[in-house]
Design a protein around this motif. Structure first.
Motif, short mmCIF file in Angstrom:
data_model
loop_
_atom_site.label_atom_id
_atom_site.label_comp_id
_atom_site.label_asym_id
_atom_site.label_seq_id
_atom_site.Cartn_x
_atom_site.Cartn_y
_atom_site.Cartn_z
N LEU A 7 0.83 -1.20 0.00
CA LEU A 7 0.00 0.00 0.00
C LEU A 7 0.86 1.26 0.00
O LEU A 7 0.59 2.21 -0.75
CB LEU A 7 -0.91 0.00 1.23
N MET A 8 1.91 1.26 0.81
CA MET A 8 2.78 2.44 0.87
C MET A 8 3.47 2.66 -0.46
O MET A 8 3.58 3.80 -0.94
CB MET A 8 3.81 2.26 1.99
N LEU A 9 3.95 1.60 -1.08
CA LEU A 9 4.60 1.73 -2.38
C LEU A 9 3.63 2.28 -3.42
O LEU A 9 3.98 3.16 -4.22
CB LEU A 9 5.14 0.37 -2.84
N LYS A 10 2.39 1.79 -3.38
CA LYS A 10 1.38 2.30 -4.31
C LYS A 10 1.15 3.79 -4.11
O LYS A 10 1.08 4.56 -5.08
CB LYS A 10 0.07 1.52 -4.13
N GLN A 11 1.04 4.22 -2.85
CA GLN A 11 0.82 5.63 -2.58
C GLN A 11 2.01 6.47 -3.01
O GLN A 11 1.84 7.59 -3.52
CB GLN A 11 0.53 5.83 -1.09
N ALA A 12 3.22 5.95 -2.82
CA ALA A 12 4.41 6.68 -3.24
C ALA A 12 4.47 6.80 -4.76
O ALA A 12 4.75 7.87 -5.31
CB ALA A 12 5.66 5.99 -2.72
N GLU A 13 4.18 5.70 -5.45
CA GLU A 13 4.29 5.71 -6.91
C GLU A 13 3.15 6.49 -7.57
O GLU A 13 3.27 6.88 -8.73
CB GLU A 13 4.37 4.28 -7.43
N HIS A 14 2.07 6.73 -6.83
CA HIS A 14 0.98 7.55 -7.35
C HIS A 14 1.04 8.99 -6.86
O HIS A 14 0.13 9.78 -7.11
CB HIS A 14 -0.38 6.94 -6.97
N GLY A 15 2.12 9.33 -6.16
CA GLY A 15 2.31 10.70 -5.72
C GLY A 15 1.46 11.11 -4.54
O GLY A 15 1.35 12.30 -4.24
N GLU A 16 0.83 10.15 -3.84
CA GLU A 16 -0.02 10.48 -2.70
C GLU A 16 0.80 10.81 -1.46
O GLU A 16 0.38 11.61 -0.62
CB GLU A 16 -0.98 9.32 -2.42
N LEU A 17 1.95 10.18 -1.32
CA LEU A 17 2.89 10.47 -0.24
C LEU A 17 4.30 10.44 -0.81
O LEU A 17 4.58 9.66 -1.73
CB LEU A 17 2.77 9.45 0.89
#
Length: 571
Positions: free
Chosen positions: A482-492
């Motif tokens: 989940l964290m990787l997804k958020q990072a790669e989508h620019g959310e965090l």
């Protein structure tokens, strides 16, 4: 001109014959490396079912410091480090550089991954950077423990455009994300062991259990001690035919089991709670049902609240189930609420603060406290404007400045905080902060004290005000995805956590910096570059001006800055 970075990304250049690394031979920084230096060993070759990977970036963590301090006494180390040294580094990003013949249809050179460090095989932990050689080495073998462990494959693929430090720091960020996704039971554990204990002045009350004692959901064992006869008869009738083993326990100091999942106490007897709560299993719940308050605060094992995820709940209803479910344990931050980060200025604290500000439905007031004015000022410089743009009141206070600190806290005395996140593992600090919880407020002890660390807590707040104190350690592979997804989508942006960078030689200085809290953010080591000293980002202005020019606001690491850094520094 050859672009060294593109060649590096392809990962198909001839490999060296040597592997440079930092072995830890025992407790203390003096046992890191040989004579204070890293060593070189022969480059390992992958077997048919293995991968050879290159470590691209590794974040240094305070968990590494715990290993350095404890040596062989660390609970995750199972071997004699003097003979089989540990190579630290669990916050890593990596690239495949050679593939064993049996894996050629699954992997190829150039594939990039991060790793869920908590690797388990047959329920035995082989954590990366602990039992398995970690990121403070240029290269490493990934074997079947990682590729086919208890939870499947512990490698998680990353996108080609994702930065190396950005990817590596998803691991500590995943621990932050996991903090706010904890789930707690709202009743007795199905298939578990529950212990119901009565006290003398509750024998005439008409207790009942509305859920969790039926065919669909019930404990496997029920221990009963001094409960009202009417309740015992009701329980025995309710569980008849369900296969529940009912056991009477006359001696509270010697139950017939080592651990129980649920302890339900009928009455506010402080001595009784302190006597039996140590029998709680991991993820155990102690529920106190009482109309009357405790006559004193209780000694509670805050270390096990953190590491074992114990929780104390309570209520005054005669339905025992409502002690669990009337005020369910909440781990998410309260929307529009008041939030206090205790010890906010360190690397993990900054991640928590960043996430809280960036939440779509986050708190309206955030208080950050820290004993360092330098760290507090860095928090203001990093986040105050962003908080103001979202109409979040952002307050920073130093408890060492007692007058202004107390004045700042006084405004919250009556209302209290909906959420308190403790990032300072100091027992008196935890006790003080708990007194500021609002009704139905939640304190999350993120910073861990050792198991057996006792603090004095008023559990009347759990019974009559719905206050909950919870804790958390580590993350799961799903949290990391989940964290990787958020990072790669620019959310965090994990890159905002970077405070200093260096080559593999700088790892020792990096550990010094971590344990002395030299920097407000993370130290990131790049194992594939040589002889670049540990350098805080602002100093890149003089050392590497072209890299500094690509920082965000002259203070935040970016993928572009990293790429320029590698172009300049790769051999």
């Amino acid at each position: 001109m050859i672009d060294k970075l593109n060649v590096y990304k392809q990962a198909d250049s001839p490999l060296p014959t040597k592997n440079r690394l930092w072995p830890l031979y025992g407790a203390g920084l003096e046992n890191l490396g040989r004579n204070g230096e890293l060593i070189s060993v022969a480059l390992p070759q992958p077997k048919a079912d293995e991968l050879l990977i290159r470590h691209d970036a590794v974040g240094l963590c305070f968990s590494d410091i715990k290993v350095i301090r404890a040596g062989n006494n660390h609970p995750r180390i199972y071997r004699d480090m003097a003979k089989e040294p540990v190579v630290l580094g669990h916050e890593v990003s990596m690239t495949v550089v050679a593939v064993g013949e049996n894996l050629l249809d699954q992997y190829q050179v150039g594939d990039r991954f991060i790793i869920q460090a908590d690797v388990f095989v047959d329920d035995i932990g082989y954590a990366y950077g602990y039992e398995i050689q970690g990121g403070l080495s240029q290269y490493n073998i990934i074997d079947q423990r990682v590729l086919a462990g208890d939870h499947g494959n512990y490698l998680i693929p990353i996108q080609p455009q994702t930065g190396y430090a950005e990817a590596a720091l998803t691991e500590p960020w995943a621990c932050v994300i996991a903090t706010y996704q904890l789930g707690y039971r709202t009743g007795l554990k199905p298939g578990g062991t529950a212990w119901i204990i009565g006290v003398s002045d509750t024998q005439d009350l008409a207790y009942t259990i509305s859920a969790g004692l039926n065919r669909e959901s019930h404990p496997a064992r029920l221990l009963l001690s001094s409960i009202p006869p009417a309740l015992e008869d009701w329980i025995r009738q309710r569980v008849r035919g369900l296969g529940v083993k009912v056991i009477k326990v006359p001696n509270l100091s010697a139950p017939p089991v080592e651990e129980v999942d649920d302890i339900v106490i009928l009455g506010a007897d402080a001595d009784l709670v302190e006597l039996v709560s140590p029998y709680l299993a991991k993820y155990g719940v102690c529920a106190v049902v009482s109309d009357d308050p405790f006559d004193r605060p209780l000694q509670v094992d805050i270390g096990r609240i953190h590491y074992n995820r114990w929780v104390f709940v309570g209520g005054s209803d005669l339905d025992l189930t409502l002690a669990y479910s009337k005020v369910p344990v909440r781990s998410t931050l309260k929307s529009g609420g008041t939030l206090w980060f205790v010890g906010a200025g360190g690397p993990m604290g900054r991640m928590h603060v960043q996430r809280a500000i960036q939440l779509a439905d986050g708190p309206r007031t955030i208080l950050c406290t820290d004993v360092s004015d330098v760290r507090l000022q860095d928090l203001r410089d990093s986040f105050a404007q962003e908080a103001a743009e979202k109409e979040i009141e952002f307050i920073c206070l130093n408890p060492m400045q007692q007058d202004t600190y107390q004045v700042g806290l006084d405004r919250f005395t009556e209302r209290g905080f909906d959420d308190i996140i403790v990032l300072a593992p100091v027992a008196p600090v935890i006790v003080e902060a708990a007194g500021y919880l609002a009704s139905h407020g939640v304190m999350n002890v993120f910073a861990g004290l050792p198991r057996g660390s006792m603090v004095t807590i008023d559990l009347n707040d759990a019974i009559f005000r719905g206050v909950r104190i919870i804790g958390h350690s580590a993350s799961t592979i799903d949290d990391l995805r989940l964290m990787l997804k958020q990072a790669e989508h620019g959310e965090l942006s994990p890159n905002r956590s970077v405070a200093a960078v260096g080559s593999l030689e700088a790892a020792r200085d990096g550990f010094d910096a971590v344990q002395t809290a030299l920097f407000p953010g993370k130290v990131v080591i790049y194992p594939q570059i040589k002889f670049f000293p540990l350098t805080p980002l602002p100093e890149l202005r003089e050392k590497l001006p072209s890299v500094y020019a690509l920082l965000n606001r002259g203070r935040e690491w970016t993928v572009e800055a990293e790429e320029e850094f590698l172009r300049l520094m790769l051999a």
